[in-house]
Design a protein around this motif. Structure first.
Motif, PDB file in Angstrom:
ATOM      1  N   GLN A  31      10.760  21.773 -38.714  1.00 23.32           N
ATOM      2  CA  GLN A  31      11.432  21.299 -37.512  1.00 23.32           C
ATOM      3  C   GLN A  31      12.483  22.300 -37.063  1.00 23.32           C
ATOM      4  O   GLN A  31      13.085  22.993 -37.876  1.00 23.32           O
ATOM      5  N   VAL A  32      12.637  22.368 -35.773  1.00 24.46           N
ATOM      6  CA  VAL A  32      13.620  23.263 -35.165  1.00 24.46           C
ATOM      7  C   VAL A  32      14.540  22.432 -34.284  1.00 24.46           C
ATOM      8  O   VAL A  32      14.072  21.570 -33.531  1.00 24.46           O
ATOM      9  N   GLN A  33      15.829  22.673 -34.406  1.00 24.59           N
ATOM     10  CA  GLN A  33      16.806  21.978 -33.580  1.00 24.59           C
ATOM     11  C   GLN A  33      17.475  22.987 -32.635  1.00 24.59           C
ATOM     12  O   GLN A  33      17.788  24.114 -33.040  1.00 24.59           O
ATOM     13  N   ALA A  93      19.496  27.894 -32.003  1.00 23.20           N
ATOM     14  CA  ALA A  93      18.350  27.300 -32.683  1.00 23.20           C
ATOM     15  C   ALA A  93      18.573  27.349 -34.184  1.00 23.20           C
ATOM     16  O   ALA A  93      19.046  28.355 -34.721  1.00 23.20           O
ATOM     17  N   SER A  94      18.224  26.260 -34.863  1.00 27.81           N
ATOM     18  CA  SER A  94      18.357  26.207 -36.318  1.00 27.81           C
ATOM     19  C   SER A  94      17.216  25.397 -36.906  1.00 27.81           C
ATOM     20  O   SER A  94      16.464  24.743 -36.185  1.00 27.81           O
ATOM     21  N   GLY A  95      17.094  25.443 -38.231  1.00 25.12           N
ATOM     22  CA  GLY A  95      16.043  24.697 -38.897  1.00 25.12           C
ATOM     23  C   GLY A  95      15.038  25.634 -39.535  1.00 25.12           C
ATOM     24  O   GLY A  95      15.385  26.710 -40.005  1.00 25.12           O
ATOM     25  N   SER A  96      13.783  25.210 -39.527  1.00 22.64           N
ATOM     26  CA  SER A  96      12.718  25.972 -40.190  1.00 22.64           C
ATOM     27  C   SER A  96      12.218  27.086 -39.277  1.00 22.64           C
ATOM     28  O   SER A  96      11.187  26.961 -38.620  1.00 22.64           O
ATOM     29  N   ILE A  97      12.961  28.176 -39.244  1.00 17.62           N
ATOM     30  CA  ILE A  97      12.620  29.307 -38.384  1.00 17.62           C
ATOM     31  C   ILE A  97      12.401  30.539 -39.252  1.00 17.62           C
ATOM     32  O   ILE A  97      13.288  30.941 -39.999  1.00 17.62           O
ATOM     33  N   TYR A 123       9.971  23.799 -28.424  1.00 20.01           N
ATOM     34  CA  TYR A 123      11.025  22.864 -28.799  1.00 20.01           C
ATOM     35  C   TYR A 123      12.050  22.836 -27.678  1.00 20.01           C
ATOM     36  O   TYR A 123      12.256  23.834 -26.977  1.00 20.01           O
TER      37      TYR A 123
END
Length: 124
Positions: free
Chosen positions: A1-3, A24-28, A113
């Motif tokens: 997921q990306v926030q 942008a943060s999360g699974s990147i 996203y």
């Protein structure tokens, strides 16, 4: 997921300026599958469809909507997965909710996203 977290919207008089930011943060991933291929800004006015304002790819390719060319500038900090939109000479017709977008690379294509949106209001 990306926030995606946006900031910088608000109320400004016509002719004024605002700067939007989106992190942008999360699974990147840092490259390849799961990495960001492009980030951008879209706007949506009341009762209207969402439309592109500006896009910037990882390699620096940039696109602007005709309505903002010469007034808005998009930039990106790849290391921070952050995109900025410098908005100058704002007009009342720029009033809208502005959404940040990030396209994440898949095996085939990309997945978009979206941020939660930030209101920009330009008074005449």
């Amino acid at each position: 997921q990306v926030q995606l977290v946006e900031s910088g919207g608000g109320l400004v008089q016509a002719g004024g300026s605002l700067r939007l930011s989106c992190a942008a943060s999360g699974s990147i991933a840092s490259g390849g599958i799961g990495s960001i291929s492009a980030m951008g800004w879209y706007l949506q006015g009341p009762g209207k469809q969402r439309e592109m304002v500006a896009l910037i790819t990882t390699t620096g390719d940039i696109r602007y909507a005709d309505s903002v060319k010469g007034r808005f500038t998009i930039s990106r900090d790849n290391a921070k997965n952050t995109v900025y939109l410098e908005m100058n000479s704002l007009k009342p017709e720029d009033t809208a909710v502005y959404y940040c977008n990030a396209e994440i690379r898949l095996v085939q294509g990309v997945y978009p996203y979206w941020g939660q949106g930030t209101q920009v209001t330009v008074s005449s």
